[in-house]
Scaffold this motif. Sequence first.
Motif, short mmCIF file in Angstrom:
data_model
loop_
_atom_site.label_atom_id
_atom_site.label_comp_id
_atom_site.label_asym_id
_atom_site.label_seq_id
_atom_site.Cartn_x
_atom_site.Cartn_y
_atom_site.Cartn_z
N PHE A 195 14.17 52.90 8.56
CA PHE A 195 14.13 53.75 9.74
C PHE A 195 15.28 53.50 10.72
O PHE A 195 15.35 54.13 11.78
CB PHE A 195 12.79 53.52 10.48
N GLN A 196 16.19 52.58 10.34
CA GLN A 196 17.21 52.06 11.25
C GLN A 196 17.94 53.12 12.10
O GLN A 196 18.06 52.99 13.30
CB GLN A 196 18.22 51.25 10.43
N TRP A 197 18.47 54.15 11.46
CA TRP A 197 19.31 55.11 12.17
C TRP A 197 18.62 56.45 12.40
O TRP A 197 19.26 57.41 12.88
CB TRP A 197 20.62 55.34 11.40
N LEU A 198 17.33 56.55 12.05
CA LEU A 198 16.62 57.81 12.25
C LEU A 198 16.15 57.96 13.70
O LEU A 198 15.88 56.98 14.38
CB LEU A 198 15.39 57.87 11.33
N THR A 199 16.04 59.20 14.16
CA THR A 199 15.36 59.43 15.43
C THR A 199 13.86 59.21 15.20
O THR A 199 13.40 59.15 14.05
CB THR A 199 15.56 60.87 15.93
N LEU A 200 13.11 59.11 16.30
CA LEU A 200 11.66 58.93 16.15
C LEU A 200 11.06 60.11 15.37
O LEU A 200 10.19 59.91 14.51
CB LEU A 200 10.99 58.78 17.53
N LEU A 216 9.76 53.24 0.56
CA LEU A 216 8.81 52.75 1.57
C LEU A 216 7.59 52.12 0.91
O LEU A 216 7.13 51.05 1.32
CB LEU A 216 8.39 53.90 2.50
N SER A 243 11.79 59.98 11.66
CA SER A 243 11.04 58.93 10.97
C SER A 243 9.67 59.41 10.47
O SER A 243 9.03 58.76 9.65
CB SER A 243 10.90 57.67 11.84
N GLU A 244 9.23 60.56 10.98
CA GLU A 244 7.96 61.16 10.54
C GLU A 244 8.12 61.97 9.26
O GLU A 244 7.11 62.37 8.66
CB GLU A 244 7.44 62.16 11.60
N ILE A 260 11.61 47.08 5.61
CA ILE A 260 10.96 48.32 6.06
C ILE A 260 11.73 48.89 7.25
O ILE A 260 12.03 50.09 7.30
CB ILE A 260 9.48 48.07 6.47
N LEU A 261 12.05 48.05 8.19
CA LEU A 261 12.76 48.49 9.41
C LEU A 261 14.08 49.18 9.04
O LEU A 261 14.46 50.18 9.66
CB LEU A 261 13.02 47.26 10.29
N GLU A 262 14.74 48.67 8.02
CA GLU A 262 16.03 49.23 7.59
C GLU A 262 15.90 50.69 7.15
O GLU A 262 16.83 51.48 7.32
CB GLU A 262 16.59 48.38 6.43
N VAL A 312 12.73 60.04 4.93
CA VAL A 312 12.17 58.77 4.47
C VAL A 312 11.90 58.85 2.97
O VAL A 312 11.17 59.73 2.52
CB VAL A 312 10.85 58.46 5.22
#
Lengths: 119, 119, 119, 119
Positions: free
Chosen positions: B47-52, B66, B55-56, B43-45, B61
Amino acid sequence: MTNEHSFKKLGDEIGDFVSERDWDQFHSPKNLAISLSIECAEILEIFQWLTLDQSESSDHVNFQHLQDEIGDVMIYLTTLAKKFNIDPIEAALKKMEINRQKYPVELVKGKSDKYSNYK
Amino acid sequence: MTNEHSFKKLGDEIGDFVSERDWDQFHSPKNLAISLSIECAEILEIFQWLTLDQSESSDHVNFQHLQDEIGDVMIYLTTLAKKFNIDPIEAALKKMEINRQKYPVELVKGKSDKYSNYK
Amino acid sequence: MTNEHSFKKLGDEIGDFVSERDWDQFHSPKNLAISLSIECAEILEIFQWLTLDQSESSDHVNFQHLQDEIGDVMIYLTTLAKKFNIDPIEAALKKMEINRQKYPVELVKGKSDKYSNYK
Amino acid sequence: MTNEHSFKKLGDEIGDFVSERDWDQFHSPKNLAISLSIECAEILEIFQWLTLDQSESSDHVNFQHLQDEIGDVMIYLTTLAKKFNIDPIEAALKKMEINRQKYPVELVKGKSDKYSNYK
């Protein structure tokens, strides 16, 4: 035991908890995915130095501690999933269908090799 | 959506899946805790290189990916919890009560500091 | 084998690699810490279903795969540490001094309990 | 700063520390890989709620805490690698060669997409 109300209740309680504390500002999906990983590491820590057999036994595993950490993982998983309108239980049921096709009984019975070995 | 049958159904389906494949021999709690951590890293992967902010967004995504990974985490969490007769949803509800006491609204509102800072 | 030039060479090579690709923009410490966790999970995956004994054996562990993943962890650890002018080897030597005080031989010999149990 | 003796010294110190405490019995590679993941999660926790920008800043990151956790990761990485006669620094240098081929500058410059997207 979980009944028809439990999962909905959990989502509602998390929603209230977060909004009362004005914490939604910290809950980007990326941050929630990080938190989920940290909580899983806390479960892993419970079993860190145990043998596989010891990990089965209530002599070596503190039930209350494990229950708390499983609760934390479930809370972050639900919070993250909700951001994308995903129901974790339904997602798991869908994934089980995929897994049944990826790991046909006749090929994988009694073997732990990764499914990719059977492609 | 999850109804009264869903969570019980998930537990039953996992039980059948595992016993048909004779995989219970690999499912010591320690191994399940490892598997849970590995799935959380997947799961973390995402979002690895996205800004916060990114990630929304469904632009960044992949929903299907996911949902699959959330399903995997839920499957391992349920399988591990079942070994100790823990219901993850009930565990989360109990943990929410603890969290409410650990993080009183008047002390933590709008702050992300760890609860230990408020002790 | 590592000689006096190796660690400096690694830092320099990573620096060149990243700047040639204009990837420093993605390398916030938070993103590097995420990447480090993901790479550690890939090491964990190598041992996921092995018994503790099997994990010792080259019959069950693919050396090349493990070496690659250890390399990835070392690369991200070095990249993250460099952001704060930390030398991971010196940090480890300093931590060994702390560990020697936290875990006195006479109290912990042959026991795996967490140090906190001895406080 | 790391000099020609540092990395060898670290390996020797870990060896002495472990044998004095009779802890080698707990140090199966599987257990060491678990410990490595747990320590990485402790690094991740330092950055858990920070923005990407905040994670760059010594106002938000406790240097001593980070240095200690980087030390812990380096200790477990070295201990695990040694079990297979792998030198983490040499493994990283070899992996850098692979990475240079996997991510050619002309294809990936300024992009964070996974290398698989460029295959």
